[in-house]
Scaffold this motif. Sequence first.
Motif, mmCIF file in Angstrom:
data_model
loop_
_atom_site.group_PDB
_atom_site.id
_atom_site.type_symbol
_atom_site.label_atom_id
_atom_site.label_comp_id
_atom_site.label_asym_id
_atom_site.label_seq_id
_atom_site.Cartn_x
_atom_site.Cartn_y
_atom_site.Cartn_z
ATOM 1 N N UNK A 177 0.841 -1.204 0.000
ATOM 2 C CA UNK A 177 0.000 0.000 0.000
ATOM 3 C C UNK A 177 0.875 1.252 0.000
ATOM 4 N N UNK A 178 1.906 1.267 0.811
ATOM 5 C CA UNK A 178 2.791 2.435 0.880
ATOM 6 C C UNK A 178 3.485 2.672 -0.453
ATOM 7 N N UNK A 179 3.979 1.629 -1.078
ATOM 8 C CA UNK A 179 4.655 1.794 -2.375
ATOM 9 C C UNK A 179 3.685 2.287 -3.439
ATOM 10 N N UNK A 180 2.480 1.741 -3.461
ATOM 11 C CA UNK A 180 1.488 2.179 -4.447
ATOM 12 C C UNK A 180 0.959 3.568 -4.128
ATOM 13 N N UNK A 210 6.814 3.228 13.819
ATOM 14 C CA UNK A 210 7.742 2.106 13.952
ATOM 15 C C UNK A 210 9.185 2.564 13.799
ATOM 16 N N UNK A 211 9.457 3.406 12.818
ATOM 17 C CA UNK A 211 10.813 3.919 12.615
ATOM 18 C C UNK A 211 11.258 4.725 13.831
ATOM 19 N N UNK A 212 10.370 5.568 14.330
ATOM 20 C CA UNK A 212 10.699 6.437 15.463
ATOM 21 C C UNK A 212 10.966 5.654 16.747
ATOM 22 N N UNK A 213 10.272 4.534 16.932
ATOM 23 C CA UNK A 213 10.337 3.825 18.210
ATOM 24 C C UNK A 213 11.062 2.485 18.178
ATOM 25 N N UNK A 214 11.692 2.155 17.067
ATOM 26 C CA UNK A 214 12.417 0.886 16.989
ATOM 27 C C UNK A 214 13.492 0.793 18.067
ATOM 28 N N UNK A 215 14.217 1.871 18.282
ATOM 29 C CA UNK A 215 15.250 1.875 19.328
ATOM 30 C C UNK A 215 14.657 1.660 20.712
ATOM 31 N N UNK A 216 13.509 2.277 20.991
ATOM 32 C CA UNK A 216 12.836 2.098 22.285
ATOM 33 C C UNK A 216 12.417 0.649 22.482
ATOM 34 N N UNK A 217 11.903 0.051 21.429
ATOM 35 C CA UNK A 217 11.462 -1.341 21.519
ATOM 36 C C UNK A 217 12.656 -2.265 21.700
ATOM 37 N N UNK A 218 13.738 -2.011 20.964
ATOM 38 C CA UNK A 218 14.954 -2.820 21.119
ATOM 39 C C UNK A 218 15.484 -2.736 22.547
ATOM 40 N N UNK A 219 15.478 -1.535 23.108
ATOM 41 C CA UNK A 219 15.949 -1.338 24.489
ATOM 42 C C UNK A 219 15.057 -2.090 25.474
ATOM 43 N N UNK A 224 -7.531 5.900 1.502
ATOM 44 C CA UNK A 224 -7.936 6.246 2.872
ATOM 45 C C UNK A 224 -7.067 5.532 3.895
ATOM 46 N N UNK A 225 -6.486 4.418 3.521
ATOM 47 C CA UNK A 225 -5.593 3.678 4.420
ATOM 48 C C UNK A 225 -4.188 4.272 4.431
ATOM 49 N N UNK A 226 -3.852 5.000 3.395
ATOM 50 C CA UNK A 226 -2.478 5.476 3.223
ATOM 51 C C UNK A 226 -1.980 6.336 4.383
ATOM 52 N N UNK A 227 -2.753 7.305 4.832
ATOM 53 C CA UNK A 227 -2.306 8.157 5.938
ATOM 54 C C UNK A 227 -2.062 7.342 7.201
ATOM 55 N N UNK A 228 -2.945 6.410 7.469
ATOM 56 C CA UNK A 228 -2.773 5.542 8.636
ATOM 57 C C UNK A 228 -1.541 4.665 8.472
ATOM 58 N N UNK A 229 -1.332 4.145 7.275
ATOM 59 C CA UNK A 229 -0.168 3.291 7.019
ATOM 60 C C UNK A 229 1.126 4.070 7.225
ATOM 61 N N UNK A 230 1.185 5.295 6.678
ATOM 62 C CA UNK A 230 2.386 6.104 6.849
ATOM 63 C C UNK A 230 2.606 6.446 8.313
ATOM 64 N N UNK A 290 3.987 3.356 9.985
ATOM 65 C CA UNK A 290 5.375 3.113 9.587
ATOM 66 C C UNK A 290 6.316 4.133 10.235
ATOM 67 N N UNK A 291 5.900 5.395 10.262
ATOM 68 C CA UNK A 291 6.727 6.414 10.909
ATOM 69 C C UNK A 291 6.867 6.142 12.407
#
Length: 133
Positions: free
Chosen positions: A41-44, A113-122, A101-107, A110-111
């Motif tokens: 969905x994000x790529x399309x 997840x990118x922002x909090x990957x370090x928090x989750x890893x910790x 309509x799903x695109x904004x939610x998907x982004x 995803x954002x």
Amino acid sequence: MTAVPRDSIEPADVLERRDDSICRVREVLDRVGDKWSITVVAELGRSPLRFTELKRRIPGISQRMLTATVRTLERDGLISRTVHPVVPPRVDYALTPLGRTLLDTAWALMNWAVEHTGDIDRARREYDVRYGS
């Protein structure tokens, strides 16, 4: 079941329901939350793409998995598939209005997840130290 206007439903209200609507919500969340659907969905969301272009933009997805994913997303009305009568056949995929309509939610997801990957890893490392996993 009585129809309730969408604007008046809170997520917690949906989770407390014990009827078919909660099963349907889980089904939809399972669909968009699987390993590949949000990425497709994000790529399309950037532009319509041919199958081979879509596969090239999604590292790690097999042709078989991409085929299954686009078929399911098309069945759910989130993407459209256009076959052009040329040799060799050309197939383009694009988001439908429903998919947009799903695109904004998907982004946003995803954002997040990118922002909090370090928090989750910790948190995982701390959990593993505490519980010896």
